[in-house]
Scaffold this motif. Sequence first.
Motif, PDB file in Angstrom:
ATOM      1  N   ILE A  17      -0.595  -8.598 -21.687  1.00 27.52           N
ATOM      2  CA  ILE A  17      -0.359  -8.367 -20.265  1.00 27.52           C
ATOM      3  C   ILE A  17       0.240  -9.613 -19.627  1.00 27.52           C
ATOM      4  O   ILE A  17       1.197  -9.543 -18.857  1.00 27.52           O
ATOM      5  CB  ILE A  17      -1.681  -8.004 -19.561  1.00 27.52           C
ATOM      6  N   LEU A  18      -0.330 -10.754 -19.988  1.00 24.97           N
ATOM      7  CA  LEU A  18       0.141 -12.023 -19.438  1.00 24.97           C
ATOM      8  C   LEU A  18       1.631 -12.207 -19.734  1.00 24.97           C
ATOM      9  O   LEU A  18       2.410 -12.579 -18.855  1.00 24.97           O
ATOM     10  CB  LEU A  18      -0.668 -13.175 -20.053  1.00 24.97           C
ATOM     11  N   SER A  19       2.015 -11.895 -20.948  1.00 26.92           N
ATOM     12  CA  SER A  19       3.412 -12.127 -21.303  1.00 26.92           C
ATOM     13  C   SER A  19       4.321 -11.139 -20.576  1.00 26.92           C
ATOM     14  O   SER A  19       5.428 -11.482 -20.174  1.00 26.92           O
ATOM     15  CB  SER A  19       3.582 -12.056 -22.817  1.00 26.92           C
ATOM     16  N   ALA A  20       3.839  -9.902 -20.384  1.00 29.21           N
ATOM     17  CA  ALA A  20       4.655  -8.919 -19.668  1.00 29.21           C
ATOM     18  C   ALA A  20       4.820  -9.300 -18.197  1.00 29.21           C
ATOM     19  O   ALA A  20       5.808  -8.949 -17.561  1.00 29.21           O
ATOM     20  CB  ALA A  20       4.022  -7.531 -19.777  1.00 29.21           C
ATOM     21  N   SER A  21       3.835 -10.023 -17.663  1.00 30.65           N
ATOM     22  CA  SER A  21       3.886 -10.364 -16.236  1.00 30.65           C
ATOM     23  C   SER A  21       4.948 -11.422 -15.957  1.00 30.65           C
ATOM     24  O   SER A  21       5.444 -11.514 -14.834  1.00 30.65           O
ATOM     25  CB  SER A  21       2.537 -10.892 -15.771  1.00 30.65           C
ATOM     26  N   GLY A  22       5.277 -12.209 -16.981  1.00 27.16           N
ATOM     27  CA  GLY A  22       6.298 -13.227 -16.797  1.00 27.16           C
ATOM     28  C   GLY A  22       5.908 -14.327 -15.832  1.00 27.16           C
ATOM     29  O   GLY A  22       6.764 -15.019 -15.296  1.00 27.16           O
ATOM     30  N   PHE A  71       1.351  -1.990 -13.398  1.00 31.63           N
ATOM     31  CA  PHE A  71       0.359  -2.505 -14.346  1.00 31.63           C
ATOM     32  C   PHE A  71      -0.111  -1.390 -15.273  1.00 31.63           C
ATOM     33  O   PHE A  71      -0.224  -1.581 -16.483  1.00 31.63           O
ATOM     34  CB  PHE A  71      -0.844  -3.091 -13.611  1.00 31.63           C
ATOM     35  N   VAL A 114       2.207  -0.770 -18.016  1.00 33.33           N
ATOM     36  CA  VAL A 114       2.197  -1.811 -19.045  1.00 33.33           C
ATOM     37  C   VAL A 114       0.960  -1.679 -19.933  1.00 33.33           C
ATOM     38  O   VAL A 114       1.019  -1.828 -21.148  1.00 33.33           O
ATOM     39  CB  VAL A 114       2.246  -3.212 -18.404  1.00 33.33           C
ATOM     40  N   TYR A 115      -0.167  -1.373 -19.292  1.00 31.41           N
ATOM     41  CA  TYR A 115      -1.418  -1.254 -20.044  1.00 31.41           C
ATOM     42  C   TYR A 115      -1.419  -0.041 -20.969  1.00 31.41           C
ATOM     43  O   TYR A 115      -2.024  -0.070 -22.039  1.00 31.41           O
ATOM     44  CB  TYR A 115      -2.612  -1.118 -19.082  1.00 31.41           C
TER      45      TYR A 115
END
Lengths: 152, 152
Positions: free
Chosen positions: B121-126, B28, B31-32
């Motif tokens: 973030i939501l989109s990276a989490s898939g 995380f 990504v952040y």
Amino acid sequence: MAKKSMAEAQLMLGNQLCFAIYSTAHAFNRVYKPLLDRLGLTYPQYLVMLVLWERDGIAVKEIGERLFLDSGTLTPLLKRLEAAHLIRRTRSSEDERQVLIALSAQGHALKEKARKVPAAILSASGCSIGELSSLRKNLVTLRDQLNAAVGE
Amino acid sequence: MAKKSMAEAQLMLGNQLCFAIYSTAHAFNRVYKPLLDRLGLTYPQYLVMLVLWERDGIAVKEIGERLFLDSGTLTPLLKRLEAAHLIRRTRSSEDERQVLIALSAQGHALKEKARKVPAAILSASGCSIGELSSLRKNLVTLRDQLNAAVGE
DNA sequence: CGCAATTGTATTGCGCGCAATCTAATTGAC
DNA sequence: GTCAATTAGATTGCGCGCAATACAATTGCG
């Protein structure tokens, strides 16, 4: 207006999965600390020892790949484990760039003292095996997805 | 023999879950980082700002309680946020022991730039919102259980 | 072979995260 | 009111975690 309050809700701390993970990681650390203090290890050092107890004589690189850590973290950590006489660091003769990590007798022996750690953690978690197992699976999926997203 | 190795594998689950959390937290963070770099914030600083965007003028203590952090972490972090002109630190006149944290105009303004972070973030989490939400709920339960276990 | 690119580790610098300790302000028991 | 206990922050020291950089060993392309 409904849209705006949704954007607002996404910025709220309580709604953020990442904070749940962040704070749970810290909570785990607090549970592990008294147990690992008795072994003379920090949590990241414990992770390295877990890797070595499965198989030692491996390069720093491989430890880093398994734990998602780089040399900036591992080099000083491994030097501390060496100073504690738990491991030995030797340059590979086949490839002089590699540093191979081997357990010392004390490092091997510590595995026995570490056996009771997982049970203590399990009991502190207050969850069933099934719950923990499904949680773990979901987290690993999420982690791999996030790591893939970073790599683009 | 099969039983023993199964019991052993189950005992390792707590360890594995903890590592899953540990490594997902790091994922995380990766990504952040590029998103928060644009805001000039680190992830813990972003958490403090999330708390303040909900309500500011609160004491260091309250920030610490919401984020599970102590003054050893928060004092220097808040000084850096003050040096970046995002917050102001003032002693409470009612209780001189307390330091109240208020957002500056820049601190308030930064909230607008931060609005797009959660979606990225939501989109990276898939994952779907539902999956993430249930994962979050399970983690919070586990975290609170672990924190209770530490407090005995 | 020769030399550029890659690889594995080490180093530096910075920001947490937390235990331990300190100080000043407040509260509470009497 | 007085003094001990408690509370809020600050400080120090140490160990990550990682980006950036450096460097030596190895690989690969011509």
